[in-house]
Design an enzyme around this catalytic site. Structure first.
Site, PDB file in Angstrom:
ATOM      1  N   ASP A   1       0.778  -1.170  -0.104  1.00  0.00           N
ATOM      2  CA  ASP A   1       0.222  -0.094   0.108  1.00  0.00           C
ATOM      3  C   ASP A   1       0.725   1.300  -0.013  1.00  0.00           C
ATOM      4  O   ASP A   1       2.042   1.174   0.547  1.00  0.00           O
ATOM      5  CB  ASP A   1      -1.007   0.110   1.353  1.00  0.00           C
ATOM      6  CG  ASP A   1      -1.856   1.036   1.091  1.00  0.00           C
ATOM      7  OD1 ASP A   1      -2.660   0.817   0.162  1.00  0.00           O
ATOM      8  OD2 ASP A   1      -2.401   1.487   2.043  1.00  0.00           O
TER       9      ASP A   1
ATOM     10  N   ASN B   1      -9.693   0.685   3.284  1.00  0.00           N
ATOM     11  CA  ASN B   1      -8.614   0.740   4.220  1.00  0.00           C
ATOM     12  C   ASN B   1      -8.821   1.219   5.486  1.00  0.00           C
ATOM     13  O   ASN B   1      -9.485   2.295   5.971  1.00  0.00           O
ATOM     14  CB  ASN B   1      -7.655   1.702   3.563  1.00  0.00           C
ATOM     15  CG  ASN B   1      -6.878   0.955   2.378  1.00  0.00           C
ATOM     16  OD1 ASN B   1      -7.464   0.253   1.430  1.00  0.00           O
ATOM     17  ND2 ASN B   1      -5.848   1.544   1.862  1.00  0.00           N
TER      18      ASN B   1
END
Length: 277
Positions: free
Chosen positions: A83, A230
């Protein structure tokens, strides 16, 4: 079982849910997340972010093999995701290590460089059969929760459409009012903007800064096309609270177990909302 981001988001789209995507900066958080996903029999995304290394946490070379090993043993589909990669060389290293998807974050760059570097990332990922997420717009804060130098720049729907079409990404992270880190006030989400983006973009949408959003708002953004959320800050906070509440703090292993249980409970709660359970 290990899957790509594209594969796991197909599950989300078919079920009209969002898959929870959780940071795993250490083995304790990794076990908490996978335990929660298996307890609820739900797919999950585990993430390492480039900024973890700046925070003094596990380095990618250290944590990636453990993430892949644990994901392969899991009883549910698990995407192993890199990420907020801001460095193309770093992303290339991650793909070689086996990450099944990567996110290129060029949100702080000019429009042309973001488009160009994202397209390069897509080309790199194809060599490994991996998926790519990218971001247009900016949330105005770093992944660590530290304030950024710029204010949030909401994603322009027309730019989002062009960005997705020209780069060939598999998922689009867009800015519509969320922020990384702890919310100091209730977030005000731009649902109309999100709806417009969803109407123009043919790939799954991603919500960053998912911690601290109300259940009602989660459900609404999922109905508007968000398929990946997320989530980390409030999970980590739950672990810290559980550790501080540990009755006997003599031994670290007791504190660690308490923290893991606290994080698992928080992740289970989040997954239930994201999955409509």
């Amino acid at each position: 079982m290990v899957v790509t981001l594209k594969e796991i988001l197909k599950i989300a789209e078919a079920r009209k849910i969002a898959v929870g995507s959780f940071n795993t900066p250490n083995l304790t958080s990794l076990k908490a997340i996978l335990n929660a996903a298996e307890a609820l029999d739900q797919p999950v995304i585990i993430m390492h972010a480039q900024i973890h290394e700046e925070m003094g946490l596990c380095k990618m070379d250290e944590i990636a093999p453990i993430m892949l090993f644990m994901a392969d043993r899991a009883k549910v589909p698990v995407c192993v995701h890199l990420d907020h990669g801001t460095d193309l060389d770093y992303l290339a290293r991650g793909l070689k290590l086996g990450f099944t998807s990567v996110m290129y974050d060029g949100s702080t760059l000019g429009r042309e460089m973001n488009f160009a570097n994202t397209a390069v990332t897509v080309g790199l990922a194809k060599k490994y059969g991996a998926s790519v997420e990218a971001e247009i717009g900016s949330m105005g804060a770093r992944e660590s929760g530290e304030a950024g130098s710029d204010e949030s720049i909401y994603t322009d729907p027309d730019d989002a459409k062009l960005f997705a079409e020209e780069t060939g990404i598999d998922a689009l992270a867009c800015a519509f009012g969320t922020a990384h880190g702890l919310y100091l006030k209730k977030p005000k989400l731009d649902f109309d903007r999100l709806a417009k983006i969803d109407s123009l973009v043919d790939i799954p949408l991603v919500m960053h800064g998912g911690s601290g959003v109300s259940v009602e708002d989660y459900r609404r953004v999922i109905s508007l096309g968000i398929r990946k959320i997320n989530y980390y800050t409030y999970m980590a906070k739950a672990g810290g609270t559980a550790a501080m509440s540990c009755a006997d703090k003599t031994f670290f292993h007791d504190i660690e177990v308490a923290a893991m249980k606290g994080m698992q409970a928080d992740v289970e709660s989040a997954i239930r909302v994201f999955s409509g359970l």
